[in-house]
Design an enzyme around this catalytic site. Structure first.
Site, mmCIF file in Angstrom:
data_model
loop_
_atom_site.group_PDB
_atom_site.id
_atom_site.type_symbol
_atom_site.label_atom_id
_atom_site.label_comp_id
_atom_site.label_asym_id
_atom_site.label_seq_id
_atom_site.Cartn_x
_atom_site.Cartn_y
_atom_site.Cartn_z
ATOM 1 N N ASP A 67 -58.606 5.815 -9.473
ATOM 2 C CA ASP A 67 -58.349 4.569 -8.745
ATOM 3 C C ASP A 67 -56.967 4.618 -8.102
ATOM 4 O OD1 ASP A 67 -56.937 4.477 -11.126
ATOM 5 O OD2 ASP A 67 -57.915 2.702 -11.902
ATOM 6 N N ASP A 136 -58.945 -6.254 -21.016
ATOM 7 C CA ASP A 136 -60.138 -7.063 -20.712
ATOM 8 C C ASP A 136 -61.405 -6.212 -20.632
ATOM 9 O OD1 ASP A 136 -59.726 -5.689 -18.354
ATOM 10 O OD2 ASP A 136 -59.418 -7.461 -17.103
ATOM 11 N N HIS A 138 -61.770 -3.376 -18.823
ATOM 12 C CA HIS A 138 -62.025 -2.678 -17.554
ATOM 13 C C HIS A 138 -61.861 -1.168 -17.694
ATOM 14 C CE1 HIS A 138 -57.566 -3.302 -16.477
ATOM 15 N NE2 HIS A 138 -57.728 -2.006 -16.287
ATOM 16 N N GLU A 143 -62.852 -4.576 -12.787
ATOM 17 C CA GLU A 143 -62.563 -5.744 -13.599
ATOM 18 C C GLU A 143 -63.859 -6.381 -14.105
ATOM 19 O OE1 GLU A 143 -59.742 -6.114 -14.667
ATOM 20 O OE2 GLU A 143 -58.163 -6.509 -13.202
HETATM 21 C C1 GLP Z 1 -54.868 0.467 -15.432
HETATM 22 C C2 GLP Z 1 -55.668 1.670 -14.971
HETATM 23 C C3 GLP Z 1 -56.729 2.043 -15.986
HETATM 24 C C4 GLP Z 1 -56.110 2.123 -17.372
HETATM 25 C C5 GLP Z 1 -55.520 0.797 -17.748
HETATM 26 C C6 GLP Z 1 -54.949 0.763 -19.146
HETATM 27 O O1 GLP Z 1 -55.552 -0.709 -15.206
HETATM 28 N N1 GLP Z 1 -56.281 1.445 -13.707
HETATM 29 O O2 GLP Z 1 -57.327 3.273 -15.623
HETATM 30 O O3 GLP Z 1 -57.107 2.493 -18.306
HETATM 31 O O4 GLP Z 1 -54.496 0.515 -16.803
HETATM 32 O O5 GLP Z 1 -53.651 1.277 -19.142
HETATM 33 P P1 GLP Z 1 -52.843 1.653 -20.449
HETATM 34 O O6 GLP Z 1 -53.408 2.945 -20.933
HETATM 35 O O7 GLP Z 1 -51.419 1.788 -20.015
HETATM 36 O O8 GLP Z 1 -53.058 0.558 -21.428
#
Ligand code: GLP
Length: 260
Positions: A67, A136, A138, A143
């Site tokens: 992404d 949440d 995702h 989302e």
């Molecule tokens: C962002 C990314 C996701 C990732 C999420 C959680 O939203 N787009 O791919 O899984 O963050 O991040 P973290 O691992 O820092 O909690």
């Protein structure tokens, strides 16, 4: 779905890095899908250690992004392309030509989304997609209430996700509202999905994704549809799993020849 409960984030990183190393041994030009966020960093550091030790050859490896933010200028230090160049590509010595992602700075975002799905398919598809999980539920930037059949497209972030990601920016207002993300349908086309979740803040999202119903409200529950999905969690992230003892026993009894 296989659930592996590991003692801590470092153990999860090592386990997944070993599976990725096995993939590149089997298929040197495999396409590895990488994720951003703090969670996958132990995987990248474990991969780096393997490259330095000479036990992992990435000379033909290909890497792709999950992404990207929309609207950050190309080269912005918090664009996911730049983050992944810093955290993954440069440490592993993989040149930028073998790294691709959706173009969040494109004039025509819809065309860029379509082009990215086509590019992934033309490249033979993703062999292993590494995923984190949002608080949440995702995956990527899909989302809650994203279509489970969605393709790469523009999405609007929830305020929760913007707040979660604000730590990477100078001020919370700088976090973009829009993103380009592989859709859930796109993600499900990868041959192997490996989701890593660590820390107590992810425990609720993990239990909903793994043991809850398949539903668009919890995008990570879509992994239940995939024939080869692995969820690696540390003890804190596993805290709400009702079947934790079963998952532990299953993994402990796994034959040595069977990798993730
Ligand atoms: C962002 C990314 C996701 C990732 C999420 C959680 O939203 N787009 O791919 O899984 O963050 O991040 P973290 O691992 O820092 O909690």
């Amino acid at each position: 779905m296989e659930i592996v409960i590991v003692p801590d984030a470092a153990a999860g990183g090592e386990l997944i890095a070993t599976a990725i190393a096995e993939l590149f041994t089997r298929k040197p030009d495999a396409l590895l899908g990488v994720a951003t966020g703090s969670t996958p960093l132990p995987v990248y550091r474990a991969l780096e250690a393997k490259v330095e030790a000479g036990t992992l050859d990435v000379s033909r490896a290909r890497v792709c992004q999950l992404d990207e933010y929309v609207g950050l200028p190309a080269g912005h230090p918090q664009s996911y392309r730049e983050v992944l160049l810093r955290e993954v590509l440069e440490p592993l010595g993989i040149p930028g030509e073998r790294f691709t992602g959706p173009d969040g700075a494109a004039e025509d975002i819809a065309a860029a989304a379509l082009a990215y799905d086509r590019e992934l398919a033309a490249g033979g598809g993703v062999d292993l997609q590494l995923l984190g999980i949002g608080t949440d539920g995702h995956i990527g930037f899909n989302e809650p209430c994203s279509s489970l059949a969605s393709r790469t497209r523009i999405k609007t972030l929830t305020e929760q996700t913007r707040a979660d990601n604000a730590r990477f920016f100078d001020s919370p207002d700088e976090v973009p509202h829009h993103v380009l993300t592989q859709g859930i349908g796109t993600i499900l086309e990868a041959r192997h999905l490996v989701l890593l979740a660590t820390g107590a803040a992810k425990a609720h999202a993990v239990v909903q994704a793994v043991e809850g119903p398949l539903c668009a409200l919890v995008p990570a529950s879509a992994l239940q549809l995939h024939p080869h999905a692995t969820v690696v969690v540390d003890e804190a992230a596993a805290a709400e799993l009702r079947l934790a003892d079963y998952f532990r026993a299953t993994y402990a009894a796994k034959p040595d020849w069977q990798s993730l």
